[in-house]
Design an enzyme around this catalytic site. Structure first.
Site, mmCIF file in Angstrom:
data_model
loop_
_atom_site.group_PDB
_atom_site.id
_atom_site.type_symbol
_atom_site.label_atom_id
_atom_site.label_comp_id
_atom_site.label_asym_id
_atom_site.label_seq_id
_atom_site.Cartn_x
_atom_site.Cartn_y
_atom_site.Cartn_z
ATOM 1 C CB SER A 94 12.123 0.622 8.775
ATOM 2 O OG SER A 94 10.741 0.822 8.681
ATOM 3 N N GLY A 134 5.434 -1.216 -1.928
ATOM 4 C CA GLY A 134 4.121 -1.429 -2.532
ATOM 5 C C GLY A 134 3.022 -1.777 -1.545
ATOM 6 C CB SER A 135 2.995 -2.651 2.041
ATOM 7 O OG SER A 135 3.831 -1.649 2.586
ATOM 8 C CG ASP A 137 11.056 5.855 -3.107
ATOM 9 O OD1 ASP A 137 12.217 5.475 -3.313
ATOM 10 O OD2 ASP A 137 10.075 5.419 -3.734
ATOM 11 C CE LYS A 177 7.378 1.581 2.841
ATOM 12 N NZ LYS A 177 7.164 0.599 1.748
ATOM 13 C CB SER A 178 4.014 6.641 -0.229
ATOM 14 O OG SER A 178 5.331 6.185 -0.145
ATOM 15 N NE ARG A 200 17.771 -3.057 2.607
ATOM 16 C CZ ARG A 200 16.785 -3.123 1.693
ATOM 17 N NH1 ARG A 200 15.665 -2.486 1.885
ATOM 18 N NH2 ARG A 200 16.933 -3.849 0.598
#
Ligand SMILES: Nc1ncnc2c1ncn2[C@@H]1O[C@H](COP(=O)(O)OS(=O)(=O)O)[C@@H](OP(=O)(O)O)[C@H]1O
Ligand SMILES: Nc1ncnc2c1ncn2[C@@H]1O[C@H](COP(=O)(O)OP(=O)(O)O)[C@@H](O)[C@H]1O
Length: 210
Positions: free
Chosen positions: A114, A43-44, A70, A46-47, A87
């Site tokens: 990451s 939710g920061s 994702d 990134k996408s 991860r």
């Protein structure tokens, strides 16, 4: 010339060199291959940054490709979960793929939580010179959780998702990222402003020219 490889699980394997090299591809594309690695909480943004940056580069005639955590988890990494070793393997695999895209001459935009510094640094070590550009989405958990675009924080708070980054799983912030996207007084830069910051960096470091 082919050379014998060591230090892998398989033996008797050889590296084949090809006559067309990275420098030739970069000349053709009029850009330099690199990896823009975007890390941060769910939710920061990134996408959002990855897509806005991809569009901006495309409009400038620059070839980029997005590796989004994702999305990759639907294929390349669909056998992996969210425990620390999964991860780590996720980041390792995506790092290797990103390295191939950069070698192809593209601006590869990798967008994954990451969370572990060691895993990100291992990807950095795969890339030549300074062509691994780490972008830290330094957006508070409060903002990410308030956005909760996928409803995952709500599920994590209710204990319905275990090991959710930022809630009951760690996130180790970068110490030396090339670019840091920060909120100011609780306000985040717009997607266009965030992408602009990355484009300026790429321009300044010469990645948008051959
Ligand atoms: N336990 C847990 N922790 C964090 N995230 C979770 C989890 N379970 C599912 N998801 C969803 O998976 C997306 C993150 O995948 P990544 O491949 O980027 O994760 S990681 O880099 O391996 O940590 C992440 O997407 P983003 O919101 O885009 O970050 C979530 O949608
Ligand atoms: N800079 C921004 N300003 C305002 N909202 C944003 C910004 N970046 C992302 N968002 C919104 O926050 C939510 C999460 O963004 P997303 O890019 O999916 O984050 P991530 O990929 O890190 O999970 C989305 O609803 C998106 O529209």
């Amino acid at each position: 010339m082919n050379s014998l490889m060591s230090n892998t699980a398989s033996s008797n394997i050889f590296w084949h060199n090809c006559p067309v090299e990275k420098a030739d591809r970069q000349k053709l594309l009029k850009q330099k291959g690199c990896v823009v690695w975007i890390t941060g909480l769910s939710g920061s943004g990134k996408s959002t940054l990855a897509c806005t940056l991809g569009r901006e580069l495309h409009s400038r005639g620059k070839l980029s490709y997005i590796l989004d955590g994702d999305n990759l988890r639907h294929g390349l990494t669909k056998d992996l979960g969210f425990k620390a070793e999964d991860r780590a393997e996720n980041i390792r695999r995506v790092g290797e793929v990103a390295k191939l895209f950069a070698d192809a001459g593209l601006i590869c935009i990798a967008s994954l939580i990451s969370p572990y510094r060691k895993d990100r640094d291992a990807c950095r070590a795969l890339l030549p010179d300074a062509s691994f550009i780490e972008v830290f989405m330094n957006i508070s958990l409060e903002i990410c959780e308030a956005r909760d675009a996928k409803g995952l924080y709500k599920l994590a708070r209710a204990g319905k998702i275990k090991g959710f980054t930022g809630i009951d799983d760690p996130y180790e912030p970068p110490v030396n990222s090339e670019i840091e996207i920060k909120e100011k007084d609780g306000i985040c830069p717009t997607p266009v402003a965030m992408a602009g910051e990355v484009v300026s960096y790429l321009e300044e470091k010469g990645y948008l020219h051959d």
